[in-house]
Design an enzyme around this catalytic site. Structure first.
Site, PDB file in Angstrom:
ATOM      1  N   GLU A 133       0.859  -1.189   0.000  1.00  0.00           N
ATOM      2  CA  GLU A 133       0.000   0.000   0.000  1.00  0.00           C
ATOM      3  C   GLU A 133       0.896   1.240   0.000  1.00  0.00           C
ATOM      4  O   GLU A 133       1.769   1.382   0.857  1.00  0.00           O
ATOM      5  CB  GLU A 133      -0.922   0.012   1.216  1.00  0.00           C
ATOM      6  CG  GLU A 133      -1.725   1.275   1.400  1.00  0.00           C
ATOM      7  CD  GLU A 133      -2.585   1.631   0.195  1.00  0.00           C
ATOM      8  OE1 GLU A 133      -2.577   2.823  -0.211  1.00  0.00           O
ATOM      9  OE2 GLU A 133      -3.255   0.733  -0.357  1.00  0.00           O
ATOM     10  N   CYS A 231     -13.793  -0.093  -8.263  1.00  0.00           N
ATOM     11  CA  CYS A 231     -15.153   0.032  -7.743  1.00  0.00           C
ATOM     12  C   CYS A 231     -15.810   1.261  -8.376  1.00  0.00           C
ATOM     13  O   CYS A 231     -16.403   2.086  -7.693  1.00  0.00           O
ATOM     14  CB  CYS A 231     -15.170   0.099  -6.215  1.00  0.00           C
ATOM     15  SG  CYS A 231     -14.178   1.427  -5.513  1.00  0.00           S
TER      16      CYS A 231
END
Length: 456
Positions: A133, A231
């Site tokens: 990340e 998304c």
């Protein structure tokens, strides 16, 4: 919900006769799901607990819907890592990646950890998971979730895709790129995403996604599988990114994916391409299934140069320096965890044998965190507790769900308990929660301060 005007006009042009049903879906309540952590409990045994009203999610065997009046995030089993609360459509991504035990897997954009922990559970402690990340604060959350789920074979990094691509050329069997996006598919779940949306941001996201995918592609071995997901509904960020990537990389092709009821195909006409393989990509729409918006593409690397054997980390800590750790294991564990040890300061880890040297990499969690080597003693970590079972430990303290001491433990209180002196694994209904150290009938609580329940 006040949806952006430009967004509505764009979706009306794309969806045409489906538009009214699409907009109507925003008047419905968001759907909530949890995914059973099969590293700790089988789906069958989890359901026997009969804790919540659950309904099977069709596209993932470990996934279940739960009603809005349930609060699984405030349950002791959540703290024990028996499940991960995850949006139902998002669970389709880990299932599509289909990781196999023993493989080397990269989750390039891993926070907060839903998809990384799904991969970790499917690996069953075999193989190697690199969860990355780029944002430091989110990387810490990712590491915490990996540890809560009891995953032993995961390294968590806080790096750029470019830096990782230099260190891991052609190395991974499977790669997941859950790319940062404009979040259109989460408007119902996350009103902030709606407020931050703009056409300009969609364009910026698409450019960044292609760059991330370029770097990810360098790290996949020939014959490997790369899953790209977002998304968002924006074709520029979905079919458009895949189409551009395929044009640049003839060694990649779109693989057939499993379509469940309600899954729809990608739309090549929305990005003006003649590439029919774009229709093999998957779109999840809130007006066609019980979940939020998602896009998933499965890519296979059909050709490429094998980089040969990558240099992995071989140096291990001198066992003489770990006397206190082995003494702890002899005293309190039925079998002391063995492997390639590494010290980060005073923190002791077992590093996955497939990991490369750590120099010049930002590493938050280099492997299985065992605990801290302090002066003349070893202090076991919370991560170690959550990765063990009562069968692994010599001394255990069992608390039931109705036991008043359970709440006291989660609040960090000392408990009056009869038992064996020293380190005890505390568990709820047989599932590990953390450590306590018993002396003279009082259990000193070692549940981490940052996780303790307050205001209850």
């Amino acid at each position: 919900m006040n949806l952006p005007k430009d967004f509505l006009e764009k979706m009306q042009a794309l969806l045409k006769n489906e538009y009214e049903a699409f907009v109507a879906s925003y008047e419905e309540n968001k759907l909530q799901g949890l995914r059973v952590n099969t590293l700790k409990v089988s789906v069958e045994d989890f359901l026997k607990q009969n804790m919540f009203q659950l309904e099977q999610i069709p596209w993932v065997e470990e996934g279940f819907y739960y009603p809005s009046n349930e609060r699984p995030g405030k349950h002791a089993f959540h703290e024990a890592g028996l499940y991960y609360i995850q949006e139902p459509s998002a669970m389709a991504v880990g299932g599509t990646l289909d990781p196999q035990p023993g493989e080397r897997i990269l989750d390039l954009c891993g926070a907060p950890g839903g998809k990384s922990t799904h991969v970790g559970a499917r690996l069953k402690h075999e193989g190697f998971l690199l969860a990355n990340e780029i944002h430091p604060a989110r990387a810490k959350i990712l590491a915490q979730n990996v540890e809560r789920m009891g995953i032993r074979n995961c390294v968590v990094t806080n790096e750029t895709p470019e830096k990782l691509a230099q260190r891991f050329p052609g190395y991974f069997h499977r790669i997941l790129v859950d790319a940062p996006c404009s979040g259109e598919g989460m408007f119902r779940k996350d009103p902030e995403a709606c407020e931050e949306w703009s056409l300009e941001n969609v364009a910026l996201c698409a450019s960044r996604q292609l760059q991330i995918l370029e770097e990810a592609g360098k790290m996949l071995m020939p014959g490997g599988r790369l899953v790209y997901s977002t998304c968002t509904f924006a074709p520029e960020e979905n079919e458009g990114v895949i189409d551009l990537f395929l044009k640049r990389h003839p060694e990649y092709s779109v693989e057939d994916a499993v379509f469940y009821e309600g899954f729809k195909s990608g739309r090549k006409e929305w990005v003006g391409t003649s590439n029919a393989s774009i229709e093999k990509t998957i779109r999840l729409w809130p007006h066609h299934l019980k979940g939020e918006g998602h896009f998933v593409a499965v890519l296979t690397k059909t050709d490429g140069e094998d980089p040969g054997k990558i240099k992995t980390l071989t140096k291990s800590v001198d066992r003489k320096l770990l006397k206190d750790y082995f003494d702890f294991g002899e005293a309190y564990l039925n079998k002391t965890p063995e492997g390639q040890y590494i010290l980060f300061g005073e923190q002791l880890y077992i590093i996955p044998r497939e990991m490369v040297p750590l120099e010049n990499l930002k590493v938050l969690r280099p492997g299985w965190h065992l605990g801290a080597i302090k002066k003349s003693r070893f202090e076991p970590s919370h991560a170690l507790a959550l990765s063990l079972t009562r069968e692994d430990c010599k001394y255990n303290i069992s608390l039931g769900l109705e036991d008043d001491r359970l709440l006291g433990y989660l609040k960090g209180e000392a408990l009056s308990i009869d038992g064996n002196k020293g380190w005890n694994l505390v568990h709820v209904e047989g599932y590990s929660l953390g450590w306590g150290k018993l002396a003279e009938g009082v259990l000193k609580n070692h549940y981490p301060k940052g996780l303790r329940w307050t205001g209850i």
